[in-house]
Design a protein around this motif. Structure first.
Motif, PDB file in Angstrom:
ATOM      1  N   ALA A 298       8.781  -5.165   1.794  1.00  0.00           N
ATOM      2  CA  ALA A 298       8.163  -4.433   2.536  1.00  0.00           C
ATOM      3  C   ALA A 298       7.255  -3.558   1.215  1.00  0.00           C
ATOM      4  CB  ALA A 298       8.760  -3.046   3.262  1.00  0.00           C
ATOM      5  N   GLU A 299       8.387  -3.744   0.377  1.00  0.00           N
ATOM      6  CA  GLU A 299       7.430  -3.522  -1.052  1.00  0.00           C
ATOM      7  C   GLU A 299       6.522  -4.456  -1.751  1.00  0.00           C
ATOM      8  OE1 GLU A 299       8.587   0.358  -3.209  1.00  0.00           O
ATOM      9  OE2 GLU A 299      10.041   0.211  -1.946  1.00  0.00           O
ATOM     10  N   TYR A 300       7.416  -5.605  -1.892  1.00  0.00           N
ATOM     11  CA  TYR A 300       7.179  -6.317  -2.761  1.00  0.00           C
ATOM     12  C   TYR A 300       7.138  -7.938  -2.157  1.00  0.00           C
ATOM     13  CZ  TYR A 300       9.034  -2.798  -5.883  1.00  0.00           C
ATOM     14  OH  TYR A 300       8.859  -1.802  -6.491  1.00  0.00           O
ATOM     15  N   PRO A 301       5.768  -8.662  -1.555  1.00  0.00           N
ATOM     16  CA  PRO A 301       5.386  -8.934  -0.737  1.00  0.00           C
ATOM     17  C   PRO A 301       4.983 -10.218  -0.995  1.00  0.00           C
ATOM     18  CG  PRO A 301       3.657  -8.092  -0.130  1.00  0.00           C
ATOM     19  CD  PRO A 301       4.895  -6.963  -0.248  1.00  0.00           C
ATOM     20  N   SER A 302       4.424 -10.427  -2.051  1.00  0.00           N
ATOM     21  CA  SER A 302       4.501 -11.457  -2.800  1.00  0.00           C
ATOM     22  C   SER A 302       5.603 -12.551  -3.911  1.00  0.00           C
ATOM     23  CB  SER A 302       2.857 -11.507  -3.916  1.00  0.00           C
ATOM     24  OG  SER A 302       1.803 -10.845  -2.774  1.00  0.00           O
ATOM     25  N   HIS A 303       5.811 -13.270  -4.673  1.00  0.00           N
ATOM     26  CA  HIS A 303       6.616 -13.341  -5.455  1.00  0.00           C
ATOM     27  C   HIS A 303       5.730 -14.818  -6.468  1.00  0.00           C
ATOM     28  CE1 HIS A 303       8.233 -16.921  -3.111  1.00  0.00           C
ATOM     29  NE2 HIS A 303       7.549 -17.781  -3.804  1.00  0.00           N
ATOM     30  N   LEU A 304       6.213 -14.857  -7.735  1.00  0.00           N
ATOM     31  CA  LEU A 304       5.776 -16.102  -8.889  1.00  0.00           C
ATOM     32  C   LEU A 304       6.434 -16.881  -9.038  1.00  0.00           C
ATOM     33  CD1 LEU A 304       5.858 -14.929 -11.643  1.00  0.00           C
ATOM     34  CD2 LEU A 304       4.256 -12.845 -10.116  1.00  0.00           C
ATOM     35  N   HIS A 305       6.412 -17.271 -10.263  1.00  0.00           N
ATOM     36  CA  HIS A 305       7.159 -18.630 -10.654  1.00  0.00           C
ATOM     37  C   HIS A 305       5.885 -18.668 -12.201  1.00  0.00           C
ATOM     38  CE1 HIS A 305      10.361 -19.415  -8.341  1.00  0.00           C
ATOM     39  NE2 HIS A 305       9.493 -19.552  -7.155  1.00  0.00           N
TER      40      HIS A 305
END
Length: 201
Positions: free
Chosen positions: A125-132
């Protein structure tokens, strides 16, 4: 040092970098019997299904670093369940009958292929994106990690993301310090010390 969008032609380089940074940022080549397995989990699906947020660094000797991002983690996870994991599950047996403490590195990743972690709706809900992000040693300590992050953050922000999260192993203290410095904060910590960190965009 050229920062550019990743292309399908970069797949082999991304897989190689993924493996050569797989041991808490150090070369993990000696850990895995199958040299493609780490890339199948942490690089291939991003290049395939989220190329608009995949960027590489090329210093003339070849690609030596990358950042791979996903705008909508929930939608991405659902797509992998439909289009990425099934073929890999047919290739790598589920080691569910091997006690977790006895699994080899290959078996731990095979288990992840068969049982990927379900995204936490409260987190997304607050951090919908992610990464490597991974850089080979020749790319490190020269401001290129920050450059990759800034480029990805701009890309995600432009696509409407309010926040991004990432995971980092407990032994990778150098990466943890870098993420703290960039403004990430701890969201949770596993019993083994691995951190889940978030940043508002």
């Amino acid at each position: 040092m050229t920062l550019r969008p990743a292309t399908p032609a970069d797949r082999a380089a991304l897989y190689r970098i993924c493996l050569e940074t797989a041991d808490s940022g150090e070369d993990g080549t000696h850990l895995y019997r199958d040299p493609l397995l780490v890339g199948h989990v942490y690089a291939g699906p991003y290049l395939t299904f989220a190329p608009e947020h995949a960027f590489v660094l090329d210093d003339g000797e070849g690609v030596g670093g990358y950042v791979l991002g996903v705008l909508d983690t929930a939608a991405f996870s659902a797509r992998l369940e439909r289009e990425w994991w099934p073929a890999l599950r047919a290739q790598y047996p589920d080691p569910v009958n091997v006690p977790p403490g006895e699994r080899t590195p290959d078996e731990r990743l095979a288990h992840l292929i068969h049982h990927p972690a379900a995204p936490d709706p409260a987190l997304l809900a607050e951090y919908p994106s992610h990464l490597h992000i991974d850089l080979l040693p020749r790319m490190q300590g020269r401001g290129q990690g920050r450059r990759l992050f800034d480029h990805l953050f701009s890309s995600l922000r432009g696509a409407g993301s309010p926040g991004v999260h990432l995971g980092v192993g407990g032994r990778n203290t150098r990466a943890q310090a870098f993420y703290w410095h960039l403004g990430f904060h701890e969201l949770s910590r596993s019993p083994g010390g691995a951190l889940l960190m978030g940043l508002r965009l």
